[in-house]
Design an enzyme around this catalytic site. Structure first.
Site, short mmCIF file in Angstrom:
data_model
loop_
_atom_site.label_atom_id
_atom_site.label_comp_id
_atom_site.label_asym_id
_atom_site.label_seq_id
_atom_site.Cartn_x
_atom_site.Cartn_y
_atom_site.Cartn_z
N LYS A 139 0.82 -1.23 0.00
CA LYS A 139 0.00 0.00 0.00
C LYS A 139 0.84 1.26 0.00
O LYS A 139 0.60 2.19 0.77
CB LYS A 139 -0.95 0.02 1.20
CG LYS A 139 -2.00 -1.10 1.17
CD LYS A 139 -3.00 -0.93 2.29
CE LYS A 139 -3.92 -2.11 2.44
NZ LYS A 139 -3.25 -3.36 2.82
O1 LIG Z 1 -4.98 -4.03 0.35
C1 LIG Z 1 -5.40 -4.96 1.04
O2 LIG Z 1 -5.02 -6.09 0.84
C2 LIG Z 1 -6.48 -4.70 2.01
C3 LIG Z 1 -7.37 -3.69 1.67
C4 LIG Z 1 -8.55 -3.53 2.40
O3 LIG Z 1 -9.39 -2.72 2.08
N1 LIG Z 1 -8.75 -4.34 3.47
C5 LIG Z 1 -7.86 -5.31 3.86
O4 LIG Z 1 -8.15 -6.03 4.82
N2 LIG Z 1 -6.69 -5.46 3.16
C6 LIG Z 1 -5.68 -6.46 3.59
O5 LIG Z 1 -6.24 -7.76 3.42
C7 LIG Z 1 -5.87 -8.63 4.51
C8 LIG Z 1 -7.12 -9.09 5.23
O6 LIG Z 1 -6.81 -10.07 6.16
P1 LIG Z 1 -7.91 -10.98 6.89
O7 LIG Z 1 -8.95 -10.05 7.42
O8 LIG Z 1 -7.15 -11.68 7.97
O9 LIG Z 1 -8.46 -11.92 5.86
C9 LIG Z 1 -4.90 -7.82 5.36
O10 LIG Z 1 -3.58 -8.10 4.89
C10 LIG Z 1 -5.24 -6.38 5.06
O11 LIG Z 1 -4.11 -5.54 5.20
#
Ligand SMILES: O=C(O)c1cc(=O)[nH]c(=O)n1[C@@H]1O[C@H](COP(=O)(O)O)[C@@H](O)[C@H]1O
Length: 273
Positions: A95
């Site tokens: 990001k």
């Molecule tokens: O860019 C991302 O991957 C991201 C964007 C977003 O809007 N929300 C989000 O949760 N993420 C990423 O997606 C992953 C979600 O993880 P879990 O919630 O454990 O499945 C994490 O690595 C967050 O940093």
């Protein structure tokens, strides 16, 4: 082969839209790995070996490595995946977003140091901050658009000439920034209504969709809202819901079972191509 072609090939051969998020929190890694010299690498490698035939992509999150001063283990993990599973796209989640000269170094970090096939970036600093990434035509640029978090609306929904900012951004990216055909958008699984509108704006552009599993996104709603006519278009990310499905010696088997279950659930709602 550029990132989008690689992704399309992997969607087809794996019959999966699931991306496993590699977010290795040292406090949650099984205790028998803690004594290892490279616990984060060992953990992630085991997860990859257990899920490689079930995924369309992997997404390592850089903060989990950098926060533990383990960038060397991230580099080793990326090398491992590229060598053992060269067909699987790796999206480095960092990001990044900064003025052009600094963004150039961030692009170098993602694409040259870590050799990621794609990287997440924050586009809200404007076009020039994204340009060094967009210029790498062979690599993917995954731009935050409507994020999965509860506060997503605070700024992203502010209206500009009667349209929410995130929709304006999506149009801008689809019509202008995507000249090299290497853009994707981040659209949270937690917002199917917004995803449906974004699919109309962005055509067949791939969406990275975090928010299933631990964040509670509704798989049926998101697949219905975001899939393209041929039943693809989505990189559905789940991290904690898969990588921490088990915590004992057999954590890999639990991760595999959770990945298969999530892949199958997603596939249940896909159009047949
Ligand atoms: O860019 C991302 O991957 C991201 C964007 C977003 O809007 N929300 C989000 O949760 N993420 C990423 O997606 C992953 C979600 O993880 P879990 O919630 O454990 O499945 C994490 O690595 C967050 O940093």
């Amino acid at each position: 082969m550029n990132f989008i072609q690689k992704l399309e090939a992997q969607w087809a051969t794996s019959n999966s839209l699931l991306c496993v998020g590699l977010d290795p929190d040292l406090t949650r890694i099984p205790s028998h790995l803690q004594e290892h010299a490279e616990p984060i690498y060992q953990f992630c490698r085991a997860i990859v070996d257990a899920t490689h035939d079930v995924v369309c992509a992997y997404k390592p999150q850089i903060a989990y490595f950098a926060g533990a001063a383990a960038e060397d283990q991230l580099q080793k993990l990326m090398e491992y995946i590229r060598l053992e599973y060269p067909h699987i796209p790796i999206i480095l989640d960092s990001k990044r977003g900064d003025i052009g000269s600094t963004a150039t170094m961030y692009a170098k970090e993602a694409f040259d140091r870590y050799q990621a096939h794609a990287v997440t970036i924050n586009p809200y600093m404007g076009r020039d901050s994204a340009q060094p990434f967009l210029d790498r035509a062979d690599r993917g640029v995954v731009l935050l658009c409507r994020t999965s978090n509860p506060g997503a609306a605070d700024l992203q929904d502010l209206e500009v000439d009667g349209q929410p900012l995130y929709e304006r951004l999506a149009s801008m990216i689809a019509q202008d920034w995507n000249a090299n055909g290497n853009c994707s958008l981040v659209v949270g699984a937690t917002w199917p209504e917004q995803m449906r509108k974004l699919r109309k704006i962005a055509g067949d552009m791939p969406f990275l969709v975090p928010g299933v599993g631990a964040q509670g996104g509704d798989v049926e709603a998101l697949v219905n809202a975001g899939q393209t006519a041929n039943g693809t278009g989505l990189i559905v990310n789940s991290a904690r819901g898969i990588i921490y499905a088990g915590s004992g010696f057999d954590f890999m088997q639990h991760a595999r079972d959770a990945a298969i279950e999530t892949r199958n659930l997603i596939n249940q709602y896909r159009h047949q191509s």
